[in-house]
Write an enzyme that holds these catalytic residues in place. Structure first.
Site, PDB file in Angstrom:
ATOM      1  N   ARG A 295      -3.545  22.574 -13.246  1.00 48.57           N
ATOM      2  CA  ARG A 295      -2.540  21.625 -13.729  1.00 48.57           C
ATOM      3  C   ARG A 295      -2.744  21.273 -15.197  1.00 48.57           C
ATOM      4  O   ARG A 295      -1.813  20.849 -15.887  1.00 48.57           O
ATOM      5  CB  ARG A 295      -2.525  20.369 -12.842  1.00 48.57           C
ATOM      6  CG  ARG A 295      -1.379  19.424 -13.165  1.00 48.57           C
ATOM      7  CD  ARG A 295      -1.155  18.367 -12.093  1.00 48.57           C
ATOM      8  NE  ARG A 295      -0.078  17.467 -12.514  1.00 48.57           N
ATOM      9  CZ  ARG A 295       0.565  16.641 -11.718  1.00 48.57           C
ATOM     10  NH1 ARG A 295       0.261  16.567 -10.447  1.00 48.57           N
ATOM     11  NH2 ARG A 295       1.519  15.857 -12.186  1.00 48.57           N
TER      12      ARG A 295
ATOM     13  N   LYS B  16       6.883  23.761 -12.762  1.00 49.61           N
ATOM     14  CA  LYS B  16       6.058  22.569 -12.531  1.00 49.61           C
ATOM     15  C   LYS B  16       5.686  22.465 -11.053  1.00 49.61           C
ATOM     16  O   LYS B  16       4.549  22.153 -10.706  1.00 49.61           O
ATOM     17  CB  LYS B  16       6.771  21.300 -13.004  1.00 49.61           C
ATOM     18  CG  LYS B  16       5.914  20.051 -12.764  1.00 49.61           C
ATOM     19  CD  LYS B  16       5.786  19.117 -13.910  1.00 49.61           C
ATOM     20  CE  LYS B  16       4.718  18.057 -13.624  1.00 49.61           C
ATOM     21  NZ  LYS B  16       4.816  16.875 -14.445  1.00 49.61           N
TER      22      LYS B  16
ATOM     23  N   HIS C 202      -0.708  13.686 -28.183  1.00 44.00           N
ATOM     24  CA  HIS C 202      -1.028  12.300 -27.806  1.00 44.00           C
ATOM     25  C   HIS C 202      -1.696  11.570 -28.965  1.00 44.00           C
ATOM     26  O   HIS C 202      -1.432  10.388 -29.214  1.00 44.00           O
ATOM     27  CB  HIS C 202      -1.952  12.276 -26.590  1.00 44.00           C
ATOM     28  CG  HIS C 202      -1.229  12.500 -25.302  1.00 44.00           C
ATOM     29  ND1 HIS C 202      -1.836  13.020 -24.184  1.00 44.00           N
ATOM     30  CD2 HIS C 202       0.056  12.285 -24.949  1.00 44.00           C
ATOM     31  CE1 HIS C 202      -0.956  13.118 -23.198  1.00 44.00           C
ATOM     32  NE2 HIS C 202       0.204  12.683 -23.641  1.00 44.00           N
TER      33      HIS C 202
ATOM     34  N   GLU D 126       9.377  19.933 -24.167  1.00 44.48           N
ATOM     35  CA  GLU D 126       8.716  20.213 -22.874  1.00 44.48           C
ATOM     36  C   GLU D 126       9.295  21.488 -22.263  1.00 44.48           C
ATOM     37  O   GLU D 126       8.581  22.269 -21.629  1.00 44.48           O
ATOM     38  CB  GLU D 126       8.892  19.048 -21.885  1.00 44.48           C
ATOM     39  CG  GLU D 126       8.300  17.709 -22.328  1.00 44.48           C
ATOM     40  CD  GLU D 126       6.778  17.606 -22.169  1.00 44.48           C
ATOM     41  OE1 GLU D 126       6.122  18.597 -21.793  1.00 44.48           O
ATOM     42  OE2 GLU D 126       6.250  16.510 -22.451  1.00 44.48           O
TER      43      GLU D 126
ATOM     44  N   ARG E 236       0.812  -1.235   0.000  1.00 45.37           N
ATOM     45  CA  ARG E 236       0.000   0.000   0.000  1.00 45.37           C
ATOM     46  C   ARG E 236       0.833   1.266   0.000  1.00 45.37           C
ATOM     47  O   ARG E 236       0.401   2.321   0.446  1.00 45.37           O
ATOM     48  CB  ARG E 236      -0.970   0.023   1.181  1.00 45.37           C
ATOM     49  CG  ARG E 236      -1.972  -1.099   1.138  1.00 45.37           C
ATOM     50  CD  ARG E 236      -3.135  -0.847   2.063  1.00 45.37           C
ATOM     51  NE  ARG E 236      -4.015  -1.991   2.025  1.00 45.37           N
ATOM     52  CZ  ARG E 236      -3.859  -3.065   2.779  1.00 45.37           C
ATOM     53  NH1 ARG E 236      -2.886  -3.125   3.657  1.00 45.37           N
ATOM     54  NH2 ARG E 236      -4.699  -4.077   2.661  1.00 45.37           N
TER      55      ARG E 236
ATOM     56  N   LYS F 124       2.593  11.976 -10.764  1.00 45.74           N
ATOM     57  CA  LYS F 124       1.761  11.112 -11.607  1.00 45.74           C
ATOM     58  C   LYS F 124       2.562   9.850 -11.900  1.00 45.74           C
ATOM     59  O   LYS F 124       3.649   9.913 -12.469  1.00 45.74           O
ATOM     60  CB  LYS F 124       1.411  11.806 -12.922  1.00 45.74           C
ATOM     61  CG  LYS F 124       0.237  12.765 -12.826  1.00 45.74           C
ATOM     62  CD  LYS F 124      -0.218  13.173 -14.223  1.00 45.74           C
ATOM     63  CE  LYS F 124      -1.320  14.205 -14.153  1.00 45.74           C
ATOM     64  NZ  LYS F 124      -1.720  14.654 -15.502  1.00 45.74           N
TER      65      LYS F 124
ATOM     66  N   HIS G 133      -0.717  18.815 -25.993  1.00 42.43           N
ATOM     67  CA  HIS G 133      -0.770  17.375 -25.766  1.00 42.43           C
ATOM     68  C   HIS G 133      -2.021  16.706 -26.329  1.00 42.43           C
ATOM     69  O   HIS G 133      -2.019  15.504 -26.553  1.00 42.43           O
ATOM     70  CB  HIS G 133      -0.642  17.060 -24.271  1.00 42.43           C
ATOM     71  CG  HIS G 133       0.775  17.141 -23.772  1.00 42.43           C
ATOM     72  ND1 HIS G 133       1.538  18.285 -23.888  1.00 42.43           N
ATOM     73  CD2 HIS G 133       1.584  16.217 -23.181  1.00 42.43           C
ATOM     74  CE1 HIS G 133       2.739  18.062 -23.367  1.00 42.43           C
ATOM     75  NE2 HIS G 133       2.797  16.817 -22.941  1.00 42.43           N
TER      76      HIS G 133
HETATM   77  N1  LIG Z   1       4.397  11.187 -14.954  1.00 35.56           N
HETATM   78  C1  LIG Z   1       4.348  12.272 -15.692  1.00 35.56           C
HETATM   79  O1  LIG Z   1       3.952  13.345 -15.230  1.00 35.56           O
HETATM   80  C2  LIG Z   1       4.813  12.191 -17.114  1.00 35.56           C
HETATM   81  C3  LIG Z   1       4.992  13.352 -17.849  1.00 35.56           C
HETATM   82  C4  LIG Z   1       5.487  13.252 -19.142  1.00 35.56           C
HETATM   83  C5  LIG Z   1       5.774  12.003 -19.672  1.00 35.56           C
HETATM   84  N2  LIG Z   1       5.569  10.890 -18.929  1.00 35.56           N
HETATM   85  C6  LIG Z   1       5.891   9.554 -19.463  1.00 35.56           C
HETATM   86  O2  LIG Z   1       7.294   9.515 -19.710  1.00 35.56           O
HETATM   87  C7  LIG Z   1       7.557   8.517 -20.701  1.00 35.56           C
HETATM   88  C8  LIG Z   1       8.591   9.048 -21.656  1.00 35.56           C
HETATM   89  O3  LIG Z   1       9.760   9.340 -20.944  1.00 35.56           O
HETATM   90  P1  LIG Z   1      11.170   9.490 -21.669  1.00 35.56           P
HETATM   91  O4  LIG Z   1      11.032  10.355 -22.846  1.00 35.56           O
HETATM   92  O5  LIG Z   1      12.145   9.836 -20.614  1.00 35.56           O
HETATM   93  O6  LIG Z   1      11.399   8.033 -22.267  1.00 35.56           O
HETATM   94  P2  LIG Z   1      12.205   6.731 -21.777  1.00 35.56           P
HETATM   95  O7  LIG Z   1      12.148   6.563 -20.321  1.00 35.56           O
HETATM   96  O8  LIG Z   1      11.731   5.618 -22.619  1.00 35.56           O
HETATM   97  O9  LIG Z   1      13.709   7.082 -22.197  1.00 35.56           O
HETATM   98  C9  LIG Z   1      14.024   7.248 -23.547  1.00 35.56           C
HETATM   99  C10 LIG Z   1      15.170   6.324 -24.001  1.00 35.56           C
HETATM  100  O10 LIG Z   1      16.402   6.830 -23.512  1.00 35.56           O
HETATM  101  C11 LIG Z   1      17.101   5.836 -22.746  1.00 35.56           C
HETATM  102  N3  LIG Z   1      17.808   6.580 -21.720  1.00 35.56           N
HETATM  103  C12 LIG Z   1      17.279   7.191 -20.631  1.00 35.56           C
HETATM  104  N4  LIG Z   1      18.214   7.911 -20.010  1.00 35.56           N
HETATM  105  C13 LIG Z   1      19.357   7.758 -20.687  1.00 35.56           C
HETATM  106  C14 LIG Z   1      20.675   8.283 -20.552  1.00 35.56           C
HETATM  107  N5  LIG Z   1      20.969   9.169 -19.590  1.00 35.56           N
HETATM  108  N6  LIG Z   1      21.610   7.910 -21.430  1.00 35.56           N
HETATM  109  C15 LIG Z   1      21.315   7.067 -22.447  1.00 35.56           C
HETATM  110  N7  LIG Z   1      20.087   6.550 -22.665  1.00 35.56           N
HETATM  111  C16 LIG Z   1      19.120   6.897 -21.782  1.00 35.56           C
HETATM  112  C17 LIG Z   1      16.032   4.891 -22.272  1.00 35.56           C
HETATM  113  O11 LIG Z   1      16.535   3.609 -22.031  1.00 35.56           O
HETATM  114  C18 LIG Z   1      15.068   4.901 -23.459  1.00 35.56           C
HETATM  115  O12 LIG Z   1      15.532   4.026 -24.452  1.00 35.56           O
HETATM  116  C19 LIG Z   1       6.223   8.187 -21.330  1.00 35.56           C
HETATM  117  O13 LIG Z   1       5.817   6.917 -20.892  1.00 35.56           O
HETATM  118  C20 LIG Z   1       5.286   9.246 -20.783  1.00 35.56           C
HETATM  119  O14 LIG Z   1       3.970   8.787 -20.653  1.00 35.56           O
HETATM  120  C21 LIG Z   1       5.107  10.961 -17.667  1.00 35.56           C
HETATM  121 ZN   LIG Z   2       4.515  15.811 -22.237  1.00 30.83          ZN
END
Ligand SMILES: NC(=O)c1ccc[n+]([C@@H]2O[C@H](COP(=O)([O-])OP(=O)(O)OC[C@H]3O[C@@H](n4cnc5c(N)ncnc54)[C@H](O)[C@@H]3O)[C@@H](O)[C@H]2O)c1
Ligand SMILES: [Zn+2]
Length: 361
Positions: free
Chosen positions: A241, A227, A252, A185, A121, A143, A248
């Site tokens: 928010r 943020k 999306h 972003e 939990r 999130k 997006h």
């Molecule tokens: N929670 C939230 O508020 C929120 C907001 C925006 C996006 N998201 C989510 O985030 C995700 C996308 O995140 P992302 O763009 O970071 O993608 P990701 O986590 O898939 O990373 C992108 C790629 O880069 C690689 N990588 C990461 N860090 C690295 C580094 N320092 N050096 C080399 N390679 C590296 C990863 O292995 C992956 O292949 C989506 O699932 C999206 O829904 C969440």
């Molecule tokens: Zn985004």
């Protein structure tokens, strides 16, 4: 190092931004007074570069970490992987005071955060974001969640980390396309909240593209401040928010309808933001000079600003837009800009206008 505070009462936490933070992970966690056993959840790419340093630092501070590595990519954000992680936490006998370190991009952060929110939990977790997108966006705000076949992020929880550690050194290893995607972003924060930041980005873009450390530190901290301010006022997205979703709605839908992976998230929302800016010009009188500045900054960053769609793909895109979980009773709602730095949300936009915004150059 820059420290930004996220103020959410007893769930408040700091975001620390700077170079050379990974070796300090253990000491930072020790200061949080958490249990001895912990798990580092990472993906295969990130693990290859940084897992050793993270584990070493945790062990040196007296923790007993177990490493959980998931495959890289969006496909790891699903319930089957959540269960695998839970099983490994149980096998390593993690307990209520134990904690999780999310070491990676947004995929790992969303997954590991959800694993932390649901194991026993809820156990504490620390975000160590390694992509630009994760450092300025996904690691902050609580999130967490995974995808269903029916759509992205349909399962989840609001669950805040205890600490966010943004090590700028991690960005040195990030592939160029991923880095540039994160800039979408960054630019978003200027458009939605801060005209001064936007002008700074216009001036400092060459340095940002070179990943200059001082510029990055200032910019990432600034984005996190925005943020934090937004989330501090509206943690669960009942109003303000929503401005973080600028670009997006279309973004999306582009990701969804073109099959995940064709466009990176930042690329899709760059197109979405430019389309939203065009709609803002038409519907809210965003000055044409500002529309041009927005478009130009994305182009200079190396991001796409338009998409060519045949009739079939356009149909798919609109179907995807209506499936978005932010749609209420079939109505597509947009965040639109009155000027750079000032947006309003909950704006209804007719379908034909959206189509036109995507078509015009
Ligand atoms: N929670 C939230 O508020 C929120 C907001 C925006 C996006 N998201 C989510 O985030 C995700 C996308 O995140 P992302 O763009 O970071 O993608 P990701 O986590 O898939 O990373 C992108 C790629 O880069 C690689 N990588 C990461 N860090 C690295 C580094 N320092 N050096 C080399 N390679 C590296 C990863 O292995 C992956 O292949 C989506 O699932 C999206 O829904 C969440
Ligand atoms: Zn985004």
């Amino acid at each position: 190092m820059h420290i930004v505070q996220v103020s959410l009462g007893e769930r408040s936490y700091p975001i620390k931004v700077g170079g050379g933070l990974m070796p300090r992970l253990g000491a930072e966690c020790a200061a949080l007074k958490l249990g001895q056993r912990c798990a580092v959840i990472t993906d295969a790419n990130v693990g290859r570069h940084f897992a050793k340093a993270a584990l070493k630092s945790l062990s040196a501070s007296g923790f007993e970490p177990v490493l959980i590595t998931v495959p890289a990519g969006e496909k790891s954000k699903r319930l089957a992987i959540v269960e695998k992680c839970h099983d490994q936490l149980a096998a390593h006998r993690l307990e209520r005071k134990s904690f999780i370190v999310a070491l990676g991009g947004g995929v790992v952060g969303d997954l590991a955060g959800f694993v932390a929110a649901t194991y026993l939990r809820g156990i504490p977790f620390v975000q160590v974001p390694t992509t630009l997108l994760a450092q300025v966006d996904s690691s902050v705000g609580g999130k967490t969640g995974v995808n269903l076949k029916a759509g992205k992020n349909l399962i989840g929880a609001f669950y805040q980390p205890r600490l966010v550690l943004c090590d700028l050194d991690a960005l040195k290893k990030l592939p160029k396309r991923e880095y540039i995607s994160g800039l979408a972003e960054v630019i978003k924060y200027g458009v939605i909240y801060d005209a001064i930041l936007f002008a700074q980005l216009e001036r400092n873009l060459p340095k940002l593209l070179q990943r200059d450390e001082a510029t990055l530190m200032a910019v990432i901290a600034h984005c996190c401040e925005i943020k934090a301010e937004v989330v501090g006022q509206d943690e669960t997205e009942s109003g303000l928010r929503a401005i973080l979703n600028f670009g997006h709605t279309i973004g999306h839908a582009i990701e969804n309808s073109s099959g995940y992976g064709k466009f990176l998230h930042g690329e899709a929302i760059a197109i979405g933001q430019v389309a939203a800016a065009k709609l803002s010009h038409e519907l809210l009188g965003l000055p044409s000079g500002e529309l041009e500045r927005i478009k130009k900054l994305f182009v200079r960053a190396g991001l796409p600003v338009k998409i060519r769609l045949d009739t079939a793909r356009r149909k798919k895109l609109f179907a995807a837009m209506k499936l978005d979980k932010k749609v209420n009773a079939g109505e597509i709602k947009f965040v639109l800009a009155q000027k750079i730095g000032k947006v309003i949300w909950n704006q209804r936009v007719a379908e034909n206008l959206i189509g036109r915004a995507l078509d015009t150059p």
